[in-house]
Design a protein around this motif. Sequence first.
Motif, PDB file in Angstrom:
ATOM      1  N   GLU A  23       8.518   8.628   5.190  1.00  0.00           N
ATOM      2  CA  GLU A  23       9.353   9.614   4.484  1.00  0.00           C
ATOM      3  C   GLU A  23       9.837   9.070   3.138  1.00  0.00           C
ATOM      4  OE1 GLU A  23       9.416  12.544   5.358  1.00  0.00           O
ATOM      5  OE2 GLU A  23       9.270  12.699   7.555  1.00  0.00           O
ATOM      6  N   MET A  24       8.916   8.513   2.367  1.00  0.00           N
ATOM      7  CA  MET A  24       9.263   8.025   1.026  1.00  0.00           C
ATOM      8  C   MET A  24       9.752   9.157   0.124  1.00  0.00           C
ATOM      9  SD  MET A  24       8.891   4.684   0.513  1.00  0.00           S
ATOM     10  CE  MET A  24       8.532   4.510  -1.244  1.00  0.00           C
ATOM     11  N   ASN A  25       9.396  10.391   0.474  1.00  0.00           N
ATOM     12  CA  ASN A  25       9.869  11.543  -0.308  1.00  0.00           C
ATOM     13  C   ASN A  25      11.388  11.652  -0.317  1.00  0.00           C
ATOM     14  OD1 ASN A  25       7.066  12.202   0.848  1.00  0.00           O
ATOM     15  ND2 ASN A  25       7.271  13.661  -0.832  1.00  0.00           N
TER      16      ASN A  25
ATOM     17  N   GLY B  17      -1.623  -1.034  -3.516  1.00  0.00           N
ATOM     18  CA  GLY B  17      -2.866  -0.290  -3.470  1.00  0.00           C
ATOM     19  C   GLY B  17      -2.592   1.164  -3.110  1.00  0.00           C
ATOM     20  N   ARG B  18      -3.647   1.951  -3.045  1.00  0.00           N
ATOM     21  CA  ARG B  18      -3.495   3.378  -2.748  1.00  0.00           C
ATOM     22  C   ARG B  18      -4.506   3.799  -1.697  1.00  0.00           C
ATOM     23  NH1 ARG B  18      -4.642   6.364  -8.130  1.00  0.00           N
ATOM     24  NH2 ARG B  18      -4.195   8.177  -6.853  1.00  0.00           N
TER      25      ARG B  18
ATOM     26  N   LEU C 166       0.813  -1.214   0.000  1.00  0.00           N
ATOM     27  CA  LEU C 166       0.000   0.000   0.000  1.00  0.00           C
ATOM     28  C   LEU C 166       0.848   1.266   0.000  1.00  0.00           C
ATOM     29  CD1 LEU C 166      -2.981   1.034   0.341  1.00  0.00           C
ATOM     30  CD2 LEU C 166      -2.584   0.966   2.807  1.00  0.00           C
ATOM     31  N   PHE C 167       0.413   2.249  -0.788  1.00  0.00           N
ATOM     32  CA  PHE C 167       0.928   3.617  -0.725  1.00  0.00           C
ATOM     33  C   PHE C 167      -0.102   4.454   0.016  1.00  0.00           C
ATOM     34  CE2 PHE C 167       4.373   2.725  -3.395  1.00  0.00           C
ATOM     35  CZ  PHE C 167       5.099   3.871  -3.701  1.00  0.00           C
TER      36      PHE C 167
ATOM     37  N   ILE D 187       4.401  -4.341   2.445  1.00  0.00           N
ATOM     38  CA  ILE D 187       5.107  -3.060   2.450  1.00  0.00           C
ATOM     39  C   ILE D 187       4.088  -1.929   2.433  1.00  0.00           C
ATOM     40  CG2 ILE D 187       6.697  -1.554   1.202  1.00  0.00           C
ATOM     41  CD1 ILE D 187       8.077  -3.984   2.328  1.00  0.00           C
ATOM     42  N   VAL D 188       4.235  -0.979   3.361  1.00  0.00           N
ATOM     43  CA  VAL D 188       3.391   0.215   3.399  1.00  0.00           C
ATOM     44  C   VAL D 188       4.293   1.430   3.250  1.00  0.00           C
ATOM     45  CG1 VAL D 188       1.757   1.586   4.747  1.00  0.00           C
ATOM     46  CG2 VAL D 188       1.696  -0.924   4.886  1.00  0.00           C
ATOM     47  N   CYS D 189       3.988   2.294   2.299  1.00  0.00           N
ATOM     48  CA  CYS D 189       4.823   3.468   1.997  1.00  0.00           C
ATOM     49  C   CYS D 189       4.067   4.740   2.356  1.00  0.00           C
ATOM     50  CB  CYS D 189       5.185   3.494   0.516  1.00  0.00           C
ATOM     51  SG  CYS D 189       6.069   2.021  -0.047  1.00  0.00           S
TER      52      CYS D 189
END
Length: 310
Positions: free
Chosen positions: A150-152, A203-204, A56-57, A180-182
Amino acid sequence: MSHEEVKDLARRIKKLFIQHEEVTRIWSRLDSMRVYIEPDELDDEDEDVEKDPRHLFITGLSGVGKSQIGKRYAKSIPRYTEIVDDEEIDIVPVLYVKLPYPFTQLDFYKKILKALGTENFRRDARVNMIKDRVLLLLKKQKVQMIIFDEMNFIMRTKNFDNQTAMEMLKDLTNEHQVSIVCLGTPQIEKLHTMEDEYVRRFGRDHIDRFENCNEKFYELLRKIEEAIQPPIPIGLHDEATGLPRLLHFYSQGRIGYLHLIIKEAFRLLNVFDQKYVDYSNIRLTVDVLKQAKFNLFRESDHLIRPENAE
């Protein structure tokens, strides 16, 4: 108020966290993802059963509470120990990892190791050695989900390829069946959409701010005051005090900014100063909140004014 009562008040303010609707909704979705990788009583213990982890994002504007939602969820899932072949192993179902900046392969794996509770590796160890150690411990410590915050930082690191970073995440799911969750701002959508495979695998979801100063925002303020337990009632959620609209405008409905303003206001009232003696007049007023907002953001509008603001 006694000195001890003020210390207790300070503790409640510092650890302030409200489990509002968005928190509950996201946590429920994370729970549903873990169902696909949790041990099943029907699984054959002598056989590695292929799970089907989901990923998921989660995006949201700065200050909407993404990091706290991720951290608190990881803390809410109990860790425990197991004895295997006379070795005591710390089982970590959900891992929260704040990505490094600048983003590098070596620091990425080191961050995971640290979150797992170990920094026991040679300082001159190569990336592949650290990676192998990570994969071993993820399996050994039965990690079901990793929340990467902090995926940025991946996108801000100019000398690191975005796709390489995404492939590193994919490697973790291929080598060890883990969800994995981002977490990041809407800009990280570019990482999600750069390959059809990432769109299929991840997913989003999106965490919204409190766009309007309505009943939901009033309820949030009521829960905040209830959690703080101030010595003198504030009326944060009472429209007659004018505080709900003032706080909504100052925070723009972003709970992270709201918490900052409230904590700074109580700092101005010397709640965190253990040498302060007179605790009889700890009263949160409009003037104190205005000064708190000024201290944090000065005269400039720290956020874009919403269209529906009066």
